[in-house]
Design a protein around this motif. Structure first.
Motif, mmCIF file in Angstrom:
data_model
loop_
_atom_site.group_PDB
_atom_site.id
_atom_site.type_symbol
_atom_site.label_atom_id
_atom_site.label_comp_id
_atom_site.label_asym_id
_atom_site.label_seq_id
_atom_site.Cartn_x
_atom_site.Cartn_y
_atom_site.Cartn_z
ATOM 1 N N GLU A 92 1.696 6.947 -6.730
ATOM 2 C CA GLU A 92 0.566 7.837 -7.022
ATOM 3 C C GLU A 92 0.885 9.297 -6.714
ATOM 4 O OE1 GLU A 92 -2.585 6.199 -4.687
ATOM 5 O OE2 GLU A 92 -3.002 4.600 -6.111
ATOM 6 N N GLU A 93 1.708 9.530 -5.700
ATOM 7 C CA GLU A 93 2.064 10.892 -5.298
ATOM 8 C C GLU A 93 3.192 11.488 -6.148
ATOM 9 O OE1 GLU A 93 0.538 12.890 -2.862
ATOM 10 O OE2 GLU A 93 -0.958 11.303 -3.089
ATOM 11 N N GLY A 94 3.717 10.720 -7.076
ATOM 12 C CA GLY A 94 4.766 11.225 -7.955
ATOM 13 C C GLY A 94 6.134 11.302 -7.295
ATOM 14 N N LEU A 95 6.386 10.443 -6.325
ATOM 15 C CA LEU A 95 7.654 10.469 -5.597
ATOM 16 C C LEU A 95 8.711 9.546 -6.196
ATOM 17 C CD1 LEU A 95 6.192 10.427 -1.968
ATOM 18 C CD2 LEU A 95 6.887 12.400 -3.341
ATOM 19 N N VAL A 96 8.347 8.829 -7.262
ATOM 20 C CA VAL A 96 9.264 7.864 -7.881
ATOM 21 C C VAL A 96 9.577 8.316 -9.301
ATOM 22 C CG1 VAL A 96 9.571 5.447 -8.551
ATOM 23 C CG2 VAL A 96 8.271 6.002 -6.498
ATOM 24 N N LYS A 97 10.860 8.240 -9.663
ATOM 25 C CA LYS A 97 11.274 8.563 -11.027
ATOM 26 C C LYS A 97 11.700 7.292 -11.752
ATOM 27 C CE LYS A 97 12.803 13.318 -10.503
ATOM 28 N NZ LYS A 97 13.940 14.240 -10.688
ATOM 29 N N TYR A 98 11.295 7.215 -13.012
ATOM 30 C CA TYR A 98 11.636 6.104 -13.898
ATOM 31 C C TYR A 98 12.455 6.677 -15.045
ATOM 32 C CZ TYR A 98 10.723 2.666 -17.615
ATOM 33 O OH TYR A 98 10.846 1.762 -18.637
ATOM 34 N N ASN A 99 13.732 6.318 -15.104
ATOM 35 C CA ASN A 99 14.644 6.844 -16.124
ATOM 36 C C ASN A 99 14.622 8.375 -16.175
ATOM 37 O OD1 ASN A 99 15.521 4.265 -16.851
ATOM 38 N ND2 ASN A 99 13.882 4.019 -18.334
ATOM 39 N N GLY A 100 14.633 8.993 -14.989
ATOM 40 C CA GLY A 100 14.724 10.442 -14.880
ATOM 41 C C GLY A 100 13.406 11.207 -14.946
ATOM 42 N N GLN A 101 12.305 10.512 -15.173
ATOM 43 C CA GLN A 101 10.993 11.156 -15.285
ATOM 44 C C GLN A 101 10.045 10.613 -14.213
ATOM 45 O OE1 GLN A 101 10.208 13.431 -17.740
ATOM 46 N NE2 GLN A 101 12.205 13.298 -18.710
ATOM 47 N N VAL A 102 9.241 11.497 -13.633
ATOM 48 C CA VAL A 102 8.216 11.042 -12.690
ATOM 49 C C VAL A 102 7.229 10.168 -13.454
ATOM 50 C CG1 VAL A 102 6.295 11.766 -11.218
ATOM 51 C CG2 VAL A 102 8.444 13.036 -11.187
ATOM 52 N N ASP A 103 6.890 9.036 -12.883
ATOM 53 C CA ASP A 103 5.957 8.113 -13.530
ATOM 54 C C ASP A 103 4.924 7.662 -12.509
ATOM 55 O OD1 ASP A 103 4.800 5.731 -14.855
ATOM 56 O OD2 ASP A 103 6.397 6.116 -16.314
ATOM 57 N N ALA A 159 0.835 -1.209 0.000
ATOM 58 C CA ALA A 159 0.000 0.000 0.000
ATOM 59 C C ALA A 159 0.867 1.254 0.000
ATOM 60 C CB ALA A 159 -0.939 -0.002 1.204
ATOM 61 N N MET A 160 1.963 1.210 0.735
ATOM 62 C CA MET A 160 2.872 2.357 0.757
ATOM 63 C C MET A 160 3.540 2.521 -0.606
ATOM 64 S SD MET A 160 5.961 3.163 3.385
ATOM 65 C CE MET A 160 6.905 4.669 3.253
ATOM 66 N N ASP A 183 16.948 -0.035 -16.928
ATOM 67 C CA ASP A 183 16.165 1.060 -16.349
ATOM 68 C C ASP A 183 16.783 1.522 -15.033
ATOM 69 O OD1 ASP A 183 14.322 1.007 -18.426
ATOM 70 O OD2 ASP A 183 12.919 -0.295 -17.347
ATOM 71 N N ILE A 184 16.552 2.791 -14.715
ATOM 72 C CA ILE A 184 17.015 3.365 -13.450
ATOM 73 C C ILE A 184 15.801 3.929 -12.719
ATOM 74 C CG2 ILE A 184 18.420 5.153 -12.359
ATOM 75 C CD1 ILE A 184 20.362 4.860 -14.726
ATOM 76 N N ILE A 185 15.641 3.523 -11.471
ATOM 77 C CA ILE A 185 14.537 3.981 -10.628
ATOM 78 C C ILE A 185 15.119 4.815 -9.496
ATOM 79 C CG2 ILE A 185 12.620 3.254 -9.144
ATOM 80 C CD1 ILE A 185 12.308 2.511 -12.150
ATOM 81 N N GLU A 186 14.469 5.954 -9.217
ATOM 82 C CA GLU A 186 14.911 6.842 -8.141
ATOM 83 C C GLU A 186 13.760 7.057 -7.162
ATOM 84 O OE1 GLU A 186 16.942 10.471 -9.534
ATOM 85 O OE2 GLU A 186 16.733 9.591 -11.533
ATOM 86 N N PHE A 187 14.096 7.020 -5.872
ATOM 87 C CA PHE A 187 13.109 7.283 -4.829
ATOM 88 C C PHE A 187 13.820 7.715 -3.554
ATOM 89 C CE2 PHE A 187 10.788 5.563 -1.089
ATOM 90 C CZ PHE A 187 9.716 6.442 -1.121
ATOM 91 N N ASP A 188 13.382 8.805 -2.989
ATOM 92 C CA ASP A 188 13.858 9.264 -1.687
ATOM 93 C C ASP A 188 15.391 9.374 -1.624
ATOM 94 O OD1 ASP A 188 13.392 10.165 0.924
ATOM 95 O OD2 ASP A 188 13.579 8.142 1.761
ATOM 96 N N GLY A 189 15.986 9.944 -2.685
ATOM 97 C CA GLY A 189 17.428 10.137 -2.709
ATOM 98 C C GLY A 189 18.231 8.896 -3.032
#
Length: 68
Positions: free
Chosen positions: A34-45, A27-28, A56-62
């Motif tokens: 949904e809140e747009g806090l994750v980036k997929y290859n440099g773009q919010v997805d 759920a988290m 692929d590169i995933i970014e979240f919380d630094g």
């Protein structure tokens, strides 16, 4: 940057977030996407079921992870 070894063709984004221990539960994982806090290859997805594949590169919380 961390790496994640893919065992199949892809992993869904929310499953990857859980596998990396970046979120406590599904759920988290859905909420942060949904809140747009994750980036997929440099773009919010915003796609929770996004198929993450090798390269692929995933970014979240630094944090970043590259799929290998």
């Amino acid at each position: 940057m961390q790496t994640f070894s893919l065992e199949g063709e892809y992993i869904q984004l929310i499953q990857l977030l859980k596998a990396m221990n970046w979120v406590e539960h599904g759920a988290m994982a859905q909420w942060v996407v949904e809140e747009g806090l994750v980036k997929y290859n440099g773009q919010v997805d915003y796609r929770k079921r996004l198929k993450v594949r090798v390269g692929d590169i995933i970014e979240f919380d630094g944090q970043q992870v590259k799929i290998i």
